[in-house]
Scaffold this motif. Sequence first.
Motif, PDB file in Angstrom:
ATOM      1  N   GLY A  30       0.804  -1.217   0.000  1.00 16.41           N
ATOM      2  CA  GLY A  30       0.000   0.000   0.000  1.00 16.41           C
ATOM      3  C   GLY A  30       0.833   1.261   0.000  1.00 16.41           C
ATOM      4  O   GLY A  30       0.342   2.339  -0.342  1.00 16.41           O
ATOM      5  N   ILE A  31       2.105   1.131   0.410  1.00 20.07           N
ATOM      6  CA  ILE A  31       3.020   2.277   0.464  1.00 20.07           C
ATOM      7  C   ILE A  31       4.200   1.991  -0.443  1.00 20.07           C
ATOM      8  O   ILE A  31       4.841   0.933  -0.331  1.00 20.07           O
ATOM      9  CB  ILE A  31       3.522   2.523   1.897  1.00 20.07           C
ATOM     10  N   LEU A  32       4.496   2.915  -1.335  1.00 17.78           N
ATOM     11  CA  LEU A  32       5.735   2.855  -2.108  1.00 17.78           C
ATOM     12  C   LEU A  32       6.654   3.929  -1.561  1.00 17.78           C
ATOM     13  O   LEU A  32       6.262   5.100  -1.468  1.00 17.78           O
ATOM     14  CB  LEU A  32       5.458   3.082  -3.595  1.00 17.78           C
ATOM     15  N   HIS A  33       7.873   3.514  -1.169  1.00 15.78           N
ATOM     16  CA  HIS A  33       8.804   4.482  -0.587  1.00 15.78           C
ATOM     17  C   HIS A  33      10.004   4.676  -1.496  1.00 15.78           C
ATOM     18  O   HIS A  33      10.689   3.716  -1.854  1.00 15.78           O
ATOM     19  CB  HIS A  33       9.287   4.044   0.802  1.00 15.78           C
ATOM     20  N   ILE A 128      -0.149   5.377  -0.828  1.00 14.62           N
ATOM     21  CA  ILE A 128       0.755   6.403  -0.295  1.00 14.62           C
ATOM     22  C   ILE A 128       2.091   6.261  -1.011  1.00 14.62           C
ATOM     23  O   ILE A 128       2.627   5.152  -1.120  1.00 14.62           O
ATOM     24  CB  ILE A 128       0.974   6.255   1.227  1.00 14.62           C
ATOM     25  N   VAL A 129       2.641   7.361  -1.499  1.00 16.89           N
ATOM     26  CA  VAL A 129       4.020   7.408  -1.980  1.00 16.89           C
ATOM     27  C   VAL A 129       4.790   8.271  -0.988  1.00 16.89           C
ATOM     28  O   VAL A 129       4.504   9.465  -0.833  1.00 16.89           O
ATOM     29  CB  VAL A 129       4.118   7.991  -3.401  1.00 16.89           C
ATOM     30  N   PHE A 185      -2.836   8.941  -5.070  1.00 16.30           N
ATOM     31  CA  PHE A 185      -2.196   8.568  -3.809  1.00 16.30           C
ATOM     32  C   PHE A 185      -1.834   9.824  -3.019  1.00 16.30           C
ATOM     33  O   PHE A 185      -1.792  10.936  -3.551  1.00 16.30           O
ATOM     34  CB  PHE A 185      -0.956   7.706  -4.053  1.00 16.30           C
ATOM     35  N   THR A 186      -1.557   9.638  -1.744  1.00 15.50           N
ATOM     36  CA  THR A 186      -0.977  10.676  -0.894  1.00 15.50           C
ATOM     37  C   THR A 186       0.519  10.741  -1.149  1.00 15.50           C
ATOM     38  O   THR A 186       1.176   9.704  -1.299  1.00 15.50           O
ATOM     39  CB  THR A 186      -1.224  10.351   0.592  1.00 15.50           C
ATOM     40  N   VAL A 187       1.078  11.934  -1.176  1.00 19.42           N
ATOM     41  CA  VAL A 187       2.535  12.108  -1.229  1.00 19.42           C
ATOM     42  C   VAL A 187       2.990  12.514   0.167  1.00 19.42           C
ATOM     43  O   VAL A 187       2.586  13.559   0.688  1.00 19.42           O
ATOM     44  CB  VAL A 187       2.941  13.174  -2.262  1.00 19.42           C
ATOM     45  N   GLY A 274      -6.977   6.917   2.647  1.00 12.57           N
ATOM     46  CA  GLY A 274      -6.731   6.086   3.825  1.00 12.57           C
ATOM     47  C   GLY A 274      -5.279   6.101   4.258  1.00 12.57           C
ATOM     48  O   GLY A 274      -4.394   6.601   3.566  1.00 12.57           O
ATOM     49  N   ARG A 275      -5.059   5.527   5.435  1.00 10.71           N
ATOM     50  CA  ARG A 275      -3.708   5.443   5.991  1.00 10.71           C
ATOM     51  C   ARG A 275      -3.652   4.317   6.995  1.00 10.71           C
ATOM     52  O   ARG A 275      -4.688   3.882   7.533  1.00 10.71           O
ATOM     53  CB  ARG A 275      -3.317   6.759   6.667  1.00 10.71           C
TER      54      ARG A 275
END
Length: 493
Positions: A30-33, A128-129, A185-187, A274-275
């Motif tokens: 769900g998160i790409l970092h 989320i990114v 997505f959220t940044v 979402g988070r």
Amino acid sequence: MNTPLLQANLGMLRTLVAPPRYDRAALKPGILHIGLGNFHRAHQAVYLNALMNAGGDPAWGIIGAGVRDPDTATRDLLMQQDCLYSVVEVDFDRAAASVIGVMTGFVPVEPQGNAALIHAMTDPETRIVSLTVTEGGYFLDGNGDLNTDHPTLLHDIAAPQAPNSAFGAIIAALAARRAQGIKPFTVMSCDNLPGNGDIARAVITGLAQRINPDLAAWINEHVTFPNGMVDRITPATGDRERALVAERFGLADLAPVICEPFKQWVLEDSFTDGRPALEEVGVTFTHDIASFEKMKLRILNGGHAIMAYAGAMLGFTYSHDAVTDPLIHAYLRKTLETDVLPFVAPVPGFTPQEYLETILGRFANPGVADTISRLSYDGSNRQPKFIVGSIAENLQAGRPPAGLALSSALWCRYCLGRDEHGGTIAPNDPNWDQLHATAQRAQSEPEVWLDQEPVYGAVGRDPVFREAFATALRRLQEHGTASTLQDHVEGNA
């Protein structure tokens, strides 16, 4: 025989090592970092690992990514061990090890074009990114504005479908999601910058404006960029750290992270889709980020800079040795108490003085073995963020900040490339050649150091500060570092 760190070997770990307590096969990215350095792996990933251990939603796994050639080496190491690595929290002579299993994979690194990264960010699972691309990785000019004349950004503007920067790739992925009707997505910037979310928004929308103004307006309206404050002292990994993990925990880990026990994460609760429930594992959600980040940036990061250049000039290698040296300790404490703390407000849990005592203890932790070289790195980007603001507030209050003027003079002296004992200081800044040449000129013309507009801005033109800086630099030239520090501590300077 040390146990290779692999998924198949998790049942063979020594009892001293805490393995993941969740089903890694159930994780979804769900998160790409972007920027999977030691700090992210000891901070955001540790919080998410704790959340999964507590039964958190497995939809918030992490997939790693990078946009620079060195990221390939990190990817290769982690992929060799099933994206597992150990985090060892060292508190003086005590150490505790955990295996972090929250990573689901690592996107192939393609610095030219970033096709795989854009594809991964377009996937609807990515909600989320997040990124840690360092303070200097935001393409800002000396006024804090986006430098769209930078060659990398000029390339991205000309070839937006094959961008070379992380920000260009984010824009390309958001454009693809918009075209396909996928929610954006959220940044989430996790970099050590005041107002990091606001800066990320300004960089992304500013670059998008040059590419497609309509897309820029859509991003500004539909994408959230939460501000956050992050904190954990995390040195680089080398042979010492790998040997520590092997000897104390019987673990053959190619990419361990050593860090202090302390960690802190303060976030705005502003997410597009979402988070994870990070409040369950100690993350503070608040809209008053500014007070937290100012305390941290001015006292901890500013303290690192104040200590580091003095320590480097006196030949120290490690921060714990420098901060426990009576002279450097006294100089650091006096400068922070006199020139920094009066302009920092309390936050829930800490007064400025209490926070100072905490960071002095953290700096003194020998188990972390943070290096003076790491803390001295990239002063041209860090000084404006951690030191110059405190100088400006002192000047506005009519208080000449003698300790911070001396700190700036020590940075100038450091950039000559020789310590007090004649030892070589290796180039330690992306702008080293310019800094070195300017430092040489400043030995006879102190004002040229403050004429570096991207660093000092209006502070460098202030006559009171120019005089304080020139006085400090002359004293360093005539009496040396130790004597100058002693005079300052005793009030004789």
